[in-house]
Design a protein around this motif. Structure first.
Motif, mmCIF file in Angstrom:
data_model
loop_
_atom_site.group_PDB
_atom_site.id
_atom_site.type_symbol
_atom_site.label_atom_id
_atom_site.label_comp_id
_atom_site.label_asym_id
_atom_site.label_seq_id
_atom_site.Cartn_x
_atom_site.Cartn_y
_atom_site.Cartn_z
ATOM 1 N N GLN A 95 5.790 10.004 50.775
ATOM 2 C CA GLN A 95 6.895 9.062 50.598
ATOM 3 C C GLN A 95 8.098 9.474 51.434
ATOM 4 N N GLY A 96 8.305 10.785 51.560
ATOM 5 C CA GLY A 96 9.406 11.277 52.362
ATOM 6 C C GLY A 96 9.231 10.945 53.836
ATOM 7 N N GLN A 97 8.002 11.032 54.335
ATOM 8 C CA GLN A 97 7.731 10.685 55.730
ATOM 9 C C GLN A 97 7.905 9.186 55.954
ATOM 10 N N ASP A 124 16.904 9.657 48.138
ATOM 11 C CA ASP A 124 15.804 9.823 47.186
ATOM 12 C C ASP A 124 14.494 10.076 47.928
ATOM 13 N N LYS A 125 13.698 11.033 47.438
ATOM 14 C CA LYS A 125 12.372 11.375 47.966
ATOM 15 C C LYS A 125 12.400 12.105 49.307
ATOM 16 N N LEU A 126 13.589 12.547 49.735
ATOM 17 C CA LEU A 126 13.680 13.324 50.960
ATOM 18 C C LEU A 126 13.936 14.794 50.624
ATOM 19 N N ASP A 127 13.301 15.699 51.380
ATOM 20 C CA ASP A 127 13.534 17.119 51.137
ATOM 21 C C ASP A 127 14.907 17.522 51.674
ATOM 22 N N ALA A 128 15.340 18.722 51.292
ATOM 23 C CA ALA A 128 16.699 19.172 51.618
ATOM 24 C C ALA A 128 16.941 19.214 53.121
ATOM 25 N N GLY A 129 15.917 19.604 53.884
ATOM 26 C CA GLY A 129 16.068 19.693 55.334
ATOM 27 C C GLY A 129 16.345 18.346 55.961
ATOM 28 N N ARG A 130 15.655 17.313 55.503
ATOM 29 C CA ARG A 130 15.863 15.979 56.076
ATOM 30 C C ARG A 130 17.202 15.390 55.630
ATOM 31 N N VAL A 131 17.578 15.660 54.390
ATOM 32 C CA VAL A 131 18.894 15.214 53.919
ATOM 33 C C VAL A 131 19.978 15.834 54.785
ATOM 34 N N CYS A 180 8.734 17.824 63.660
ATOM 35 C CA CYS A 180 7.496 18.248 62.997
ATOM 36 C C CYS A 180 6.364 17.224 63.087
ATOM 37 N N GLU A 181 6.671 15.978 63.398
ATOM 38 C CA GLU A 181 5.647 14.932 63.344
ATOM 39 C C GLU A 181 5.699 14.033 64.566
ATOM 40 N N ASN A 182 4.570 13.401 64.856
ATOM 41 C CA ASN A 182 4.449 12.478 65.981
ATOM 42 C C ASN A 182 4.286 11.061 65.443
ATOM 43 N N VAL A 183 5.224 10.177 65.782
ATOM 44 C CA VAL A 183 5.172 8.808 65.269
ATOM 45 C C VAL A 183 5.096 7.819 66.425
ATOM 46 N N GLY A 184 4.618 6.620 66.111
ATOM 47 C CA GLY A 184 4.498 5.584 67.128
ATOM 48 C C GLY A 184 4.930 4.228 66.611
ATOM 49 N N LEU A 185 5.262 3.333 67.539
ATOM 50 C CA LEU A 185 5.696 1.976 67.231
ATOM 51 C C LEU A 185 5.132 1.051 68.306
ATOM 52 N N ASP A 198 2.771 -12.403 64.741
ATOM 53 C CA ASP A 198 3.154 -11.134 65.367
ATOM 54 C C ASP A 198 3.286 -10.024 64.332
ATOM 55 N N ASP A 199 3.167 -8.787 64.807
ATOM 56 C CA ASP A 199 3.307 -7.651 63.898
ATOM 57 C C ASP A 199 3.776 -6.428 64.669
ATOM 58 N N LEU A 200 4.299 -5.468 63.934
ATOM 59 C CA LEU A 200 4.613 -4.150 64.461
ATOM 60 C C LEU A 200 3.655 -3.152 63.832
ATOM 61 N N ILE A 201 3.077 -2.298 64.643
ATOM 62 C CA ILE A 201 2.151 -1.280 64.153
ATOM 63 C C ILE A 201 2.889 0.049 64.077
ATOM 64 N N PHE A 202 3.006 0.576 62.859
ATOM 65 C CA PHE A 202 3.660 1.859 62.630
ATOM 66 C C PHE A 202 2.578 2.940 62.514
ATOM 67 N N THR A 203 2.732 4.043 63.246
ATOM 68 C CA THR A 203 1.723 5.106 63.179
ATOM 69 C C THR A 203 2.364 6.470 62.945
ATOM 70 N N LEU A 204 1.596 7.336 62.331
ATOM 71 C CA LEU A 204 1.959 8.738 62.128
ATOM 72 C C LEU A 204 0.766 9.578 62.566
ATOM 73 N N GLY A 205 0.960 10.395 63.578
ATOM 74 C CA GLY A 205 -0.145 11.188 64.109
ATOM 75 C C GLY A 205 -1.262 10.324 64.671
ATOM 76 N N GLY A 206 -0.907 9.143 65.188
ATOM 77 C CA GLY A 206 -1.895 8.250 65.776
ATOM 78 C C GLY A 206 -2.651 7.396 64.784
ATOM 79 N N ARG A 207 -2.354 7.518 63.505
ATOM 80 C CA ARG A 207 -3.023 6.740 62.459
ATOM 81 C C ARG A 207 -2.026 5.803 61.781
ATOM 82 N N PRO A 208 -2.523 4.721 61.158
ATOM 83 C CA PRO A 208 -1.606 3.770 60.509
ATOM 84 C C PRO A 208 -0.713 4.442 59.474
ATOM 85 N N MET A 209 0.584 4.215 59.595
ATOM 86 C CA MET A 209 1.563 4.830 58.702
ATOM 87 C C MET A 209 1.294 4.444 57.245
#
Length: 371
Positions: A275-277, A311-318, A218-223, A258-269
């Motif tokens: 919270q679930g994402q 905790d904080k995850l919906d049933a589908g992700r669990v 459902c989502e596009n993530v980056g690292l 140094d750092d790691l850049i976490f993104t969700l949909g091309g934007r900073p996570m």
């Protein structure tokens, strides 16, 4: 590596226990504060010679007790027995032994029992500063690269000495000494950069695969890895802004930034998503670490510790996580939860061995077992 037996005396709120463990799934049920996380922390201590959440050794000893002991009996991939002993006494250097032989340096032990932990404190990877994400890289790489911790020690020592010089006034630091420490920083830093870069390159596709599976695509993530090492020779990067460093009194450039850049949909996570994402992102990242360690850490399957992950995850992700960890891709697993429903779902979806324990005020009792 499989932990067959865990014995604990006076570790945090666990006064005394000795438990036989399943080679596959070990579940610990109990209220908040009962001691479930302390069991997992003791397992972690046997791998890393320190607590996951408390760097002060004396504070893992039970209140009003003079010492604590944690022991583990393991089977390696060839069914050879390994016995690990840790003894702590207040005001005395800790003793760490492998098969009754004491280590000269604790760093020699790191990597023998690779381990991956998913815990509530992992939210700091997203919400915290770059230091948390550097620790993440260092923790994983040090388990499969024997030279890495030495490189980090050398780099940090040179960085500390350079920072001491940068704070000197009237007449200021000796340029020759600065050059010496800069060269040592650059020498170790180049190797750290190379190893971190290789780590991120390897873990990226694994991470995205796990995230896609947990989120059902459902989502596009980056690292992305961000380092001053990407700007050219590190010695040039460190030394060319020496005037700025002298003005502020510390080193502005190097792999300690140094750092790691976490993104969700091309934007900073950090600024995006629920919270679930956020939790899905961290769990996928940790499962990717597990897969990477399984391939690199002397071809030994790591232990997987899952502390209150639902905790904080919906049933589908669990459901997707349960399906993942119950499969054959993972080795021995330790999982805690206050909700027995989640744990019953895990053991109900696996045909392999499992043990269910109840933890109450530091006391551990076997509830059910299946072989």
């Amino acid at each position: 590596m499989i932990l067959r037996k865990l014995s604990i005396i006076n570790y945090k709120n666990i006064r005394e226990t000795s438990i036989d463990l399943s080679p596959k799934m070990n579940c610990f049920i109990g209220h908040n504060g009962a001691g479930k996380t302390n069991v997992l922390d003791a397992v972690y201590y046997l791998s890393f010679c320190r607590s996951l959440n408390n760097p002060i050794d004396s504070q893992v000893i039970c209140h009003d007790e003079p010492f604590c002991v944690v022991e583990g009996t393991y089977d390696d991939e060839h069914e050879n027995e390994e016995h690990i002993y840790c003894g702590l006494k207040r005001g005395v250097k800790k003793h760490f032994k492998r098969n009754k032989k004491e280590y000269k340096r604790l760093s020699e032990h790191i990597g023998l029992i690779p381990i991956v932990v998913v815990s509530p404190s992992d939210t700091l990877l997203i919400d915290g500063g770059g230091e948390e994400r550097r620790k993440l890289m260092d923790l994983v790489i040090s388990q499969y690269d024997r030279q890495y911790m030495t490189l980090l020690t050398n780099y940090n020592n040179a960085l500390q000495q350079r920072n001491i010089l940068l704070k000197q006034e009237n007449p200021g630091p000796d340029p020759t000494l600065l050059q010496i420490w800069e060269e040592q920083m650059a020498e170790a830093g180049e190797e750290i950069y190379r190893r971190r870069s290789a780590f991120v390159t390897e873990i990226q596709p694994l991470f995205q695969q796990f995230y896609t599976q947990i989120s059902s695509g459902c989502e596009n993530v980056g690292l992305e890895y961000l380092s001053h090492g990407q700007r050219g020779p590190l010695l040039d990067v460190i030394s060319r802004d020496r005037a700025k460093d002298l003005a502020v009194g510390y080193s502005l450039h190097g792999v300690h930034r140094d750092d790691l850049i976490f993104t969700l949909g091309g934007r900073p996570m950090k600024r995006e998503g629920s919270q679930g994402q956020h939790k899905t992102y961290v769990i996928a990242l940790k499962l990717a670490q597990f897969e990477l360690l399984k391939r690199t850490a002397s071809h030994t399957t790591p232990l997987l510790l899952l502390d209150d992950i639902f905790d904080k995850l919906d049933a589908g992700r669990v459901e997707q996580i349960v399906r993942l960890v119950s499969g054959d891709a993972f080795g021995q697993i330790f999982v805690t939860d206050t909700n027995r429903t989640h744990l019953d779902a895990i053991v109900g979806s696996t045909a392999s061995d499992y043990r269910m324990f109840e933890v109450d005020n530091g006391n551990i009792k076997l509830l059910t077992a299946h072989v």
